[in-house]
Design a protein around this motif. Structure first.
Motif, PDB file in Angstrom:
ATOM      1  N   PHE A 125      65.429 -31.041-125.393  1.00  0.00           N
ATOM      2  CA  PHE A 125      66.258 -30.029-124.562  1.00  0.00           C
ATOM      3  C   PHE A 125      66.868 -30.340-124.086  1.00  0.00           C
ATOM      4  O   PHE A 125      67.331 -31.164-124.064  1.00  0.00           O
ATOM      5  CB  PHE A 125      64.651 -29.298-123.432  1.00  0.00           C
ATOM      6  N   ALA A 126      67.968 -29.461-123.797  1.00  0.00           N
ATOM      7  CA  ALA A 126      69.458 -29.947-123.481  1.00  0.00           C
ATOM      8  C   ALA A 126      69.164 -29.937-122.000  1.00  0.00           C
ATOM      9  O   ALA A 126      69.758 -30.574-121.000  1.00  0.00           O
ATOM     10  CB  ALA A 126      70.325 -28.963-124.075  1.00  0.00           C
ATOM     11  N   GLN A 127      68.145 -29.566-121.228  1.00  0.00           N
ATOM     12  CA  GLN A 127      67.998 -29.620-120.373  1.00  0.00           C
ATOM     13  C   GLN A 127      66.510 -30.071-119.812  1.00  0.00           C
ATOM     14  O   GLN A 127      65.914 -30.572-120.304  1.00  0.00           O
ATOM     15  CB  GLN A 127      67.855 -28.412-119.335  1.00  0.00           C
ATOM     16  N   ASP A 128      65.627 -30.469-118.197  1.00  0.00           N
ATOM     17  CA  ASP A 128      64.530 -31.535-118.497  1.00  0.00           C
ATOM     18  C   ASP A 128      63.836 -29.978-118.262  1.00  0.00           C
ATOM     19  O   ASP A 128      64.151 -28.869-117.352  1.00  0.00           O
ATOM     20  CB  ASP A 128      64.965 -31.285-116.739  1.00  0.00           C
ATOM     21  N   VAL A 129      62.448 -29.943-118.479  1.00  0.00           N
ATOM     22  CA  VAL A 129      61.663 -29.050-118.558  1.00  0.00           C
ATOM     23  C   VAL A 129      60.371 -29.976-118.541  1.00  0.00           C
ATOM     24  O   VAL A 129      60.631 -30.845-118.146  1.00  0.00           O
ATOM     25  CB  VAL A 129      61.378 -28.347-119.873  1.00  0.00           C
ATOM     26  N   ILE A 130      59.469 -29.005-117.457  1.00  0.00           N
ATOM     27  CA  ILE A 130      57.966 -29.353-118.105  1.00  0.00           C
ATOM     28  C   ILE A 130      57.042 -28.897-118.482  1.00  0.00           C
ATOM     29  O   ILE A 130      57.016 -27.874-118.402  1.00  0.00           O
ATOM     30  CB  ILE A 130      57.243 -28.478-116.122  1.00  0.00           C
ATOM     31  N   THR A 131      55.974 -30.214-119.175  1.00  0.00           N
ATOM     32  CA  THR A 131      56.025 -30.108-120.256  1.00  0.00           C
ATOM     33  C   THR A 131      54.644 -30.215-120.175  1.00  0.00           C
ATOM     34  O   THR A 131      53.708 -31.251-119.228  1.00  0.00           O
ATOM     35  CB  THR A 131      55.928 -30.508-121.192  1.00  0.00           C
TER      36      THR A 131
END
Length: 411
Positions: A131-137
């Protein structure tokens, strides 16, 4: 010095405001972020488990078509606002559904390791550069026949957490600003109900220190400040009364001193120049002794002046012959009466008339009455001193034919 306490209150107020702002910008933002993240992770884990157990098992037993599963994943994705992936053990993306913020997932996630999220239950970042941005996975295993076939991954944009955290912080700042504005009313109330009355009391203290005991504090509140002001007003009035009384007392004593000194001087001069014959010298020496005793008593009064602020000074009463006292006092004015050719007539109720009173005070009263009667009587006149018995008491009167006392001066 004026307003120094008020300035201290303002400084404390400003310090409190700055500390509160730093606390909100630091601790509040961080705590809010952590709380929002933890709650979102719990929700995503719950949804991931539901998708893995209720829907994704159908992918492996082929009980539903791939098209149907993709539609179901799309519904979940829209509901959660997140991207949902179905991946195998090696990280190959088998199915996916995502929002507009996500790009097409890679065919295979290089370096994928399900154990990376076993500790915290989620990961935060770009998920292996996917992803190009931070994500919560978050992830949930897909179990079929007691075997793990793959994993359901839900990716939620961390920017949504940041936006929610900023919104809460903004509301917190707004609430804090309103509270600080409202708390200004405390400073205003302090200025009105404490500072202003204290300034008036401080002004009164300066007036009292300068000797202006008639100054009255204009504070009428029914609280501790008002009680303090009323107490100070009462104190100043009492001190003012004492000061006036002492001034009046000194004036009276000065008046009382003048007459016996004049009498003593006159008789001593008469003895010295031979005006008084030797055979009468004993009589006038007794008068001089009497006047000297009077001066001694007046001196004692001056020495006890500090006790005159006590209400109700006790009288030293005793039995004495008031007629004898009147005769002695009248004899002491013989020199003055001769000069003005004034006759003192004594009309006494009996040869001896005993009364119970303070002889020193009665003597002073009679002396002053006779002194004033002689002073304000014309030459070649008469003064009458009379005692009469009335209702078990002795009435003493001093009568002259002088100018009298005006009605305005009688009090």
């Amino acid at each position: 010095m004026r307003g120094r306490i008020f300035i201290k209150f303002i400084i404390v107020y400003l310090i409190f405001a700055f500390v509160s702002i730093f606390t909100i910008s630091g601790m509040t933002a961080e705590l809010t972020n952590d709380t929002l993240t933890r709650r979102k992770v719990d929700d995503l884990n719950r949804e991931a488990t539901i998708v893995a157990s209720d829907y994704m098992t159908a992918y492996y037993d082929q009980s539903v078509t791939t098209y149907t599963l993709k539609r179901q994943l799309s519904s979940f994705s829209s509901y959660l606002g997140a991207s949902i992936w179905l991946v195998s053990f090696d990280g190959t993306v088998l199915l996916y559904a995502g929002e507009d913020y996500t790009s097409t997932p890679p065919v295979k996630v290089n370096g994928f390791d399900p154990a990376d999220m076993n500790g915290s239950g989620y990961s935060l970042g770009n998920f292996y550069n996917s992803f190009a941005q931070d994500v919560i996975t978050v992830s949930a295993p897909i179990t079929v026949g007691f075997q793990t076939k793959g994993y359901v991954l839900i990716h939620y944009p961390y920017s949504q957490i940041i936006s929610a955290q900023k919104e809460i912080t903004r509301v917190t700042y707004l609430t804090f600003t309103i509270i600080m504005i409202l708390s200004l009313s405390i400073l205003i109330a302090y200025m009105i109900f404490v500072q202003r009355p204290l300034r008036k009391i401080l002004t009164a203290a300066k007036e009292y220190a300068a000797g202006n005991l008639s100054y009255e504090i204009p504070v009428r509140s029914n609280d501790e400040i008002g009680y303090l002001a009323a107490s100070l007003n009462y104190m100043s009035s009492q001190l003012n009364e004492i000061e006036d009384y002492q001034k009046q007392f000194i004036a009276n004593v000065s008046h009382d001193f003048r007459s016996p000194l004049t009498s003593i001087k006159g008789y001593v001069e008469a003895i010295a120049d031979g005006t008084i014959p030797p055979e009468n010298m004993e009589k006038y020496l007794k008068i001089i002794l009497f006047e000297t005793d009077r001066l001694t008593d007046l001196t004692k009064d001056l020495l006890t002046l500090s006790d005159f602020d006590i209400k109700g000074i006790c009288l030293k009463t005793e039995d004495f012959d008031i007629n004898e006292m009147i005769k002695t006092i009248a004899a002491s004015f013989e020199g003055t009466c001769v000069k003005k050719r004034i006759e003192i007539r004594l009309i006494l109720a009996d040869y001896k008339t005993f009364v119970k009173a303070d002889p020193g005070k009665i003597q002073q009263v009679l002396y002053n009455l006779l002194d004033n009667a002689i002073k304000f009587s014309d030459n070649d006149s008469a003064i009458t001193v009379e005692t009469t018995l009335s209702g078990g008491k002795i009435m003493v009167s001093v009568k002259d034919r002088g100018i009298g006392i005006s009605k305005a001066s009688l009090p």
